[in-house]
Design an enzyme around this catalytic site. Structure first.
Site, mmCIF file in Angstrom:
data_model
loop_
_atom_site.group_PDB
_atom_site.id
_atom_site.type_symbol
_atom_site.label_atom_id
_atom_site.label_comp_id
_atom_site.label_asym_id
_atom_site.label_seq_id
_atom_site.Cartn_x
_atom_site.Cartn_y
_atom_site.Cartn_z
ATOM 1 N N ASP A 61 37.607 47.035 38.761
ATOM 2 C CA ASP A 61 38.349 45.968 38.099
ATOM 3 C C ASP A 61 38.818 44.923 39.106
ATOM 4 O O ASP A 61 39.491 45.236 40.091
ATOM 5 C CB ASP A 61 39.555 46.562 37.372
ATOM 6 C CG ASP A 61 40.265 45.550 36.504
ATOM 7 O OD1 ASP A 61 41.083 44.779 37.043
ATOM 8 O OD2 ASP A 61 39.992 45.516 35.287
ATOM 9 N N ARG A 62 38.454 43.681 38.861
ATOM 10 C CA ARG A 62 38.732 42.609 39.794
ATOM 11 C C ARG A 62 40.218 42.275 39.854
ATOM 12 O O ARG A 62 40.780 42.065 40.926
ATOM 13 C CB ARG A 62 37.947 41.351 39.418
ATOM 14 C CG ARG A 62 36.450 41.429 39.734
ATOM 15 C CD ARG A 62 35.670 42.462 38.943
ATOM 16 N NE ARG A 62 35.811 42.290 37.497
ATOM 17 C CZ ARG A 62 35.560 43.249 36.602
ATOM 18 N NH1 ARG A 62 35.185 44.452 36.980
ATOM 19 N NH2 ARG A 62 35.702 43.029 35.299
ATOM 20 N N CYS A 96 31.692 36.518 35.232
ATOM 21 C CA CYS A 96 33.082 36.964 35.300
ATOM 22 C C CYS A 96 33.839 35.961 36.155
ATOM 23 O O CYS A 96 33.433 35.681 37.300
ATOM 24 C CB CYS A 96 33.182 38.358 35.912
ATOM 25 S SG CYS A 96 34.879 38.904 36.245
ATOM 26 N N ASN A 97 34.929 35.422 35.623
ATOM 27 C CA ASN A 97 35.709 34.442 36.381
ATOM 28 C C ASN A 97 36.396 35.066 37.589
ATOM 29 O O ASN A 97 36.300 34.553 38.706
ATOM 30 C CB ASN A 97 36.756 33.799 35.461
ATOM 31 C CG ASN A 97 36.158 32.823 34.487
ATOM 32 O OD1 ASN A 97 35.933 31.667 34.802
ATOM 33 N ND2 ASN A 97 35.892 33.288 33.275
ATOM 34 N N THR A 98 37.099 36.181 37.390
ATOM 35 C CA THR A 98 37.858 36.780 38.482
ATOM 36 C C THR A 98 36.948 37.218 39.624
ATOM 37 O O THR A 98 37.338 37.154 40.790
ATOM 38 C CB THR A 98 38.689 37.973 37.966
ATOM 39 O OG1 THR A 98 39.379 37.605 36.777
ATOM 40 C CG2 THR A 98 39.710 38.409 39.000
ATOM 41 N N ALA A 99 35.730 37.620 39.303
ATOM 42 C CA ALA A 99 34.793 38.041 40.345
ATOM 43 C C ALA A 99 34.484 36.922 41.339
ATOM 44 O O ALA A 99 34.118 37.197 42.493
ATOM 45 C CB ALA A 99 33.499 38.536 39.716
ATOM 46 N N THR A 140 43.168 36.300 33.862
ATOM 47 C CA THR A 140 43.794 37.539 34.300
ATOM 48 C C THR A 140 44.861 37.243 35.351
ATOM 49 O O THR A 140 44.877 36.179 35.980
ATOM 50 C CB THR A 140 42.762 38.487 34.920
ATOM 51 O OG1 THR A 140 42.223 37.880 36.107
ATOM 52 C CG2 THR A 140 41.643 38.815 33.942
ATOM 53 N N LYS A 179 38.793 43.843 25.375
ATOM 54 C CA LYS A 179 38.016 44.892 26.045
ATOM 55 C C LYS A 179 37.990 46.176 25.217
ATOM 56 O O LYS A 179 37.012 46.921 25.231
ATOM 57 C CB LYS A 179 38.585 45.165 27.442
ATOM 58 C CG LYS A 179 38.287 44.074 28.458
ATOM 59 C CD LYS A 179 38.858 44.432 29.818
ATOM 60 C CE LYS A 179 38.545 43.374 30.869
ATOM 61 N NZ LYS A 179 37.120 43.302 31.220
#
Length: 247
Positions: A61-62, A96-99, A140, A179
């Protein structure tokens, strides 16, 4: 984050094969593929973009890695990128944005262009002049804490802001609800959040977590929505229209 954006052009060999690093989460990756198909002016199967989708939900989980001491996802993202390049991908995109916060290290030394969700979204926001008094960044906790979107918007001269403390926890709850497959709960949480954000000057919403477009759509609670997945899908299709695969 150093920009690795390639808005652009397939590599000279011209196969146009795109590698998608996904699974973060699975529904977001499926939505991204739908966005690419919807953006494609195709009349037959062979007119669509050739893709390899690496959907690995085991990538740590980022947001937890950034805010809660969780496992670092960098090596898992790097392994996915190397596998896609070995399979022939000539361009990469990470669904994925946070990635994106981890990509400078994850893609170091990998000589394949990346289409950045962050850079493409900010480019479109600046070009369209969206946001009124400001774009509200729905993301997030990890993405918010990193400042990746705040810095990119500021550099482009686009007003943007993060949700205040009473609102941000509800956005995280909504993301977790998506999710878990509970879209009704996510919708209720986001409707309340959007109403408060409009009162604080939001002229648009940024779906800066790839789970959120499943609920927000193109407009939500009377506010236009910027969806990085849709914008990246449209950019991919545009950039490959002149490639041999579409000639």
């Amino acid at each position: 984050m150093t920009s690795r954006t390639s808005p652009g052009t397939p590599t000279p060999s011209g196969t146009g094969l795109v590698g998608v690093i996904g699974g973060m989460g699975p529904l977001a990756t499926a939505d991204f593929y739908r966005d690419i198909i919807a953006a494609s002016p195709a009349s037959r199967d062979q007119d669509h973009l050739p893709l390899i989708i690496w959907g690995d939900p085991r990538i740590p989980d980022r947001s937890d890695a950034l805010t809660a001491g969780g496992a670092d996802p960098t090596e898992a993202i790097r392994s996915a990128a190397l596998a896609l390049v070995a399979a022939g991908a000539e361009q990469l995109v990470v669904a994925c944005n946070t990635a994106h916060i981890f990509l400078d290290r994850a893609l170091a030394g990998i000589d394949v262009p990346l289409l950045s969700l962050v850079d493409e979204t900010v480019r479109v926001a600046a070009e369209r002049g969206v946001g009124g008094e400001g774009v509200a960044i729905l993301a997030t906790d990890g993405t918010i804490a990193s400042g990746v979107y705040q810095e990119a918007f500021a550099a482009a001269g686009v007003p943007a802001f993060v949700p205040p403390e009473p609102v941000q926890p509800r956005i995280m709850q909504a993301i977790r609800a998506v999710k878990a497959g509970d879209l009704d709960a996510a919708t209720a949480l986001l409707l309340g959040a959007a109403a408060e954000l409009r009162e604080t000057g939001a002229g648009a919403l940024l779906a800066a977590c790839t789970e959120l477009p499943s609920v927000l759509g193109a407009e939500f609670a009377g506010l236009p929505v910027l969806d990085p997945l849709t914008l990246a899908a449209e950019a991919l299709v545009r950039s490959h229209q002149g490639s041999p695969i579409h000639a």
